[in-house]
Design an enzyme around this catalytic site. Structure first.
Site, PDB file in Angstrom:
ATOM      1  N   HIS A 154       1.829  50.537  50.619  1.00  0.00           N
ATOM      2  CA  HIS A 154       1.866  49.125  50.246  1.00  0.00           C
ATOM      3  C   HIS A 154       2.900  48.378  51.090  1.00  0.00           C
ATOM      4  CE1 HIS A 154       0.046  49.731  45.944  1.00  0.00           C
ATOM      5  NE2 HIS A 154      -0.690  50.274  46.905  1.00  0.00           N
ATOM      6  N   SER A 180      -5.294  49.709  49.857  1.00  0.00           N
ATOM      7  CA  SER A 180      -4.149  48.943  49.371  1.00  0.00           C
ATOM      8  C   SER A 180      -3.227  48.472  50.490  1.00  0.00           C
ATOM      9  CB  SER A 180      -3.353  49.768  48.355  1.00  0.00           C
ATOM     10  OG  SER A 180      -4.132  50.079  47.234  1.00  0.00           O
TER      11      SER A 180
END
Length: 214
Positions: A179, A128
């Site tokens: 993230h 991610s």
């Protein structure tokens, strides 16, 4: 740009690095399932997940290996889909080797941010951070390199970024630090790498109402 209509053979020819990244993480996930379970903490640590555990420090190589590990099939599916659809065009824009370097650096940036900012013990894995770096790259290009990004793609990118961060906040067990670190790293790295991408003649952008945005 994100409309994937290629045959698998054509996709392999156009985006070999992206396809290789997807196949590697699928292969690693299968190996983890065979060894125990991709959701088992011991298996994750054995295969190279990031962690912060009492009396233990992660080895430097885990900042890379953790990018290719996924916790459960759903995690693998979502990240593989994001790679397949959204990352592929960036490979064409940057070139194969710069794109691979960009992807790995964004993943490392995400893992570094996660390690620095986590206030509790954790085990983390996933692509991610690198994928959010890809989103950041397209956001950068949509703002500063309008010769590379058309209006429709620009709007799609901004929607993806907004939805992505809402997802990171509201869905449990999502590493927001990874993230965010991957996204910031991707924005900065793309700013440097885009200097190596030849500028194309700017074309007027047509707004949805038909007017041209110069």
């Amino acid at each position: 740009m994100f409309d994937r209509r290629e045959s698998l053979k054509e996709y392999m020819r156009r985006y070999p690095v992206t396809l290789a990244l997807i196949l590697v993480q699928i292969g690693v996930w299968l190996a983890m399932e065979w060894a125990g379970s991709s959701e088992d903490q011991r298996t994750l640590l054995t295969f190279g997940a990031m962690f912060d555990l009492p009396g233990m420090q992660p080895e430097p190589w885990r900042y890379v290996t953790a990018i290719f590990l996924h916790i459960g099939f759903q995690h693998l599916l979502f990240n593989s889909f994001a790679l397949y659809v959204f990352a592929a065009p960036l490979e064409r824009l940057l070139g194969r080797w710069k794109y691979l370097l960009f992807y790995l650096l964004c993943g490392i940036a995400g893992n570094l941010a996660s390690a620095w900012l986590h206030g509790d013990y954790y085990i983390g894995a996933g692509a991610s951070g690198a994928i959010y770096g890809v989103y950041a790259a397209f956001l950068y290009l949509s703002i500063f390199r309008r010769d590379l990004i058309d209006y429709a793609t620009k709007q799609t990118v901004r929607t993806i970024v907004i939805v992505g961060f809402i997802y990171s906040i509201v869905v449990p067990r999502v590493d927001l630090y990874a993230h965010g670190g991957g996204f910031i790293g991707g924005f900065l790295i793309c700013a440097l790498m885009s200097l190596l991408v030849r500028r194309r003649p700017a074309r007027p952008e047509r707004e949805p109402d038909g007017t041209l945005n110069e």
